[in-house]
Design an enzyme around this catalytic site. Sequence first.
Site, PDB file in Angstrom:
ATOM      1  N   ASP A  10       0.882  -1.022   0.187  1.00  0.00           N
ATOM      2  CA  ASP A  10      -0.035  -0.098  -0.097  1.00  0.00           C
ATOM      3  C   ASP A  10       1.044   1.197   0.109  1.00  0.00           C
ATOM      4  O   ASP A  10       2.137   1.299   0.581  1.00  0.00           O
ATOM      5  CB  ASP A  10      -0.916  -0.126   1.070  1.00  0.00           C
ATOM      6  CG  ASP A  10      -2.194   0.816   1.034  1.00  0.00           C
ATOM      7  OD1 ASP A  10      -3.227   0.487   0.736  1.00  0.00           O
ATOM      8  OD2 ASP A  10      -1.875   2.346   1.220  1.00  0.00           O
ATOM      9  N   ASN A  46     -12.741  -3.123   2.401  1.00  0.00           N
ATOM     10  CA  ASN A  46     -13.962  -1.960   2.469  1.00  0.00           C
ATOM     11  C   ASN A  46     -14.781  -2.161   1.203  1.00  0.00           C
ATOM     12  O   ASN A  46     -14.291  -2.098   0.103  1.00  0.00           O
ATOM     13  CB  ASN A  46     -13.039  -0.472   2.622  1.00  0.00           C
ATOM     14  CG  ASN A  46     -12.030  -0.462   3.519  1.00  0.00           C
ATOM     15  OD1 ASN A  46     -12.240  -0.737   4.642  1.00  0.00           O
ATOM     16  ND2 ASN A  46     -11.008   0.361   3.372  1.00  0.00           N
ATOM     17  N   GLN A  99     -14.285   2.999   1.043  1.00  0.00           N
ATOM     18  CA  GLN A  99     -13.380   2.306  -0.224  1.00  0.00           C
ATOM     19  C   GLN A  99     -13.180   3.662  -1.447  1.00  0.00           C
ATOM     20  O   GLN A  99     -13.938   4.380  -1.467  1.00  0.00           O
ATOM     21  CB  GLN A  99     -14.425   1.358  -0.901  1.00  0.00           C
ATOM     22  CG  GLN A  99     -13.592   0.684  -2.213  1.00  0.00           C
ATOM     23  CD  GLN A  99     -14.676  -0.518  -3.016  1.00  0.00           C
ATOM     24  OE1 GLN A  99     -15.837  -0.631  -2.530  1.00  0.00           O
ATOM     25  NE2 GLN A  99     -13.876  -1.012  -3.758  1.00  0.00           N
ATOM     26  N   SER A 100     -12.004   3.574  -1.532  1.00  0.00           N
ATOM     27  CA  SER A 100     -11.485   4.799  -2.525  1.00  0.00           C
ATOM     28  C   SER A 100     -11.345   4.021  -4.088  1.00  0.00           C
ATOM     29  O   SER A 100     -11.112   4.912  -5.050  1.00  0.00           O
ATOM     30  CB  SER A 100     -10.488   5.494  -1.999  1.00  0.00           C
ATOM     31  OG  SER A 100      -9.319   4.853  -1.844  1.00  0.00           O
ATOM     32  N   VAL A 101     -10.962   2.863  -4.172  1.00  0.00           N
ATOM     33  CA  VAL A 101     -10.346   2.320  -5.418  1.00  0.00           C
ATOM     34  C   VAL A 101     -11.309   1.307  -5.773  1.00  0.00           C
ATOM     35  O   VAL A 101     -11.601   0.265  -4.747  1.00  0.00           O
ATOM     36  CB  VAL A 101      -8.916   1.879  -5.321  1.00  0.00           C
ATOM     37  CG1 VAL A 101      -8.636   1.031  -6.604  1.00  0.00           C
ATOM     38  CG2 VAL A 101      -8.011   2.933  -4.874  1.00  0.00           C
ATOM     39  N   HIS A 130     -10.046  -5.096  -3.562  1.00  0.00           N
ATOM     40  CA  HIS A 130      -8.763  -5.437  -2.948  1.00  0.00           C
ATOM     41  C   HIS A 130      -8.921  -5.550  -1.284  1.00  0.00           C
ATOM     42  O   HIS A 130      -9.609  -4.931  -0.662  1.00  0.00           O
ATOM     43  CB  HIS A 130      -7.732  -4.112  -3.085  1.00  0.00           C
ATOM     44  CG  HIS A 130      -8.559  -2.956  -2.638  1.00  0.00           C
ATOM     45  ND1 HIS A 130      -9.453  -2.394  -3.409  1.00  0.00           N
ATOM     46  CD2 HIS A 130      -8.355  -1.989  -1.525  1.00  0.00           C
ATOM     47  CE1 HIS A 130      -9.535  -0.856  -2.928  1.00  0.00           C
ATOM     48  NE2 HIS A 130      -9.077  -0.904  -1.745  1.00  0.00           N
ATOM     49  N   HIS A 137      -7.105  -5.574   2.433  1.00  0.00           N
ATOM     50  CA  HIS A 137      -5.893  -4.847   2.885  1.00  0.00           C
ATOM     51  C   HIS A 137      -5.241  -6.122   3.995  1.00  0.00           C
ATOM     52  O   HIS A 137      -6.000  -6.449   4.775  1.00  0.00           O
ATOM     53  CB  HIS A 137      -6.151  -3.717   3.611  1.00  0.00           C
ATOM     54  CG  HIS A 137      -6.695  -2.472   3.087  1.00  0.00           C
ATOM     55  ND1 HIS A 137      -6.135  -1.453   2.938  1.00  0.00           N
ATOM     56  CD2 HIS A 137      -7.941  -2.322   2.325  1.00  0.00           C
ATOM     57  CE1 HIS A 137      -6.735  -0.512   2.105  1.00  0.00           C
ATOM     58  NE2 HIS A 137      -7.884  -0.964   1.777  1.00  0.00           N
TER      59      HIS A 137
HETATM   60  P1  DGP Z   1      -9.542   1.742   0.041  1.00  0.00           P
HETATM   61  O1  DGP Z   1      -9.611   3.058   0.634  1.00  0.00           O
HETATM   62  O2  DGP Z   1      -9.967   0.516   0.800  1.00  0.00           O
HETATM   63  O3  DGP Z   1     -10.135   1.669  -1.417  1.00  0.00           O
HETATM   64  O4  DGP Z   1      -8.042   1.436  -0.179  1.00  0.00           O
HETATM   65  C1  DGP Z   1      -7.316   1.798  -1.537  1.00  0.00           C
HETATM   66  C2  DGP Z   1      -5.831   1.701  -1.016  1.00  0.00           C
HETATM   67  O5  DGP Z   1      -5.037   1.922  -2.345  1.00  0.00           O
HETATM   68  C3  DGP Z   1      -5.343   2.762  -0.144  1.00  0.00           C
HETATM   69  O6  DGP Z   1      -5.197   2.234   1.318  1.00  0.00           O
HETATM   70  C4  DGP Z   1      -4.183   3.661  -0.817  1.00  0.00           C
HETATM   71  C5  DGP Z   1      -3.872   2.650  -2.073  1.00  0.00           C
HETATM   72  N1  DGP Z   1      -3.124   3.161  -3.024  1.00  0.00           N
HETATM   73  C6  DGP Z   1      -3.866   4.157  -3.620  1.00  0.00           C
HETATM   74  N2  DGP Z   1      -3.286   4.548  -4.702  1.00  0.00           N
HETATM   75  C7  DGP Z   1      -2.274   3.783  -4.679  1.00  0.00           C
HETATM   76  C8  DGP Z   1      -1.138   3.528  -5.665  1.00  0.00           C
HETATM   77  O7  DGP Z   1      -0.823   4.276  -6.746  1.00  0.00           O
HETATM   78  N3  DGP Z   1      -0.012   2.552  -5.343  1.00  0.00           N
HETATM   79  C9  DGP Z   1      -0.390   1.888  -4.338  1.00  0.00           C
HETATM   80  N4  DGP Z   1       0.680   0.930  -4.101  1.00  0.00           N
HETATM   81  N5  DGP Z   1      -1.253   1.976  -3.449  1.00  0.00           N
HETATM   82  C10 DGP Z   1      -2.385   2.821  -3.609  1.00  0.00           C
END
Ligand code: DGP
Length: 115
Positions: free
Chosen positions: A33, A88, A95-97, A101, A103
């Site tokens: 992350d 999430n 959840q932002s992506v 996924h 964690h």
């Molecule tokens: P969530 O908030 O549950 O959707 O988690 C998304 C996670 O993705 C957050 O903990 C940060 C991670 N993340 C976002 N952008 C990038 C990236 O460009 N590279 C990596 N390695 N992680 C990222």
Amino acid sequence: MSLPLDCLFCKFVAGTLATEIVAQNERAIAFRDINPQAPVHVLVIPREHYADVATLAAADPQALADLIELAQEVALDEADGEYRLIFNSGPLAGQSVFHVHGHVLGGRKLGWTPA
Ligand code: DGP
């Protein structure tokens, strides 16, 4: 299934954007992350695009099993097999992506205070 061209995590799977992959299997990859919340904070994702864990479970339960197997492998390698696995689901849950996924968190005693 066609891949959304704007999905960050699909780009990691395709290799068109670089990230530090720490483990992988046929169906899933694991990478660190970018904003770690614990000494071990690794994201595990299926190679195929699904928005969230329930959608993945309904469409392809074996892919979810493979994802969890990879999470366990990472945790055994990096956290003595003691870890938290969080999905999430939805913006309200953080959840932002929107490529599912998990964690994988570990490497220290974890508290229980979701903010
Ligand atoms: P969530 O908030 O549950 O959707 O988690 C998304 C996670 O993705 C957050 O903990 C940060 C991670 N993340 C976002 N952008 C990038 C990236 O460009 N590279 C990596 N390695 N992680 C990222």
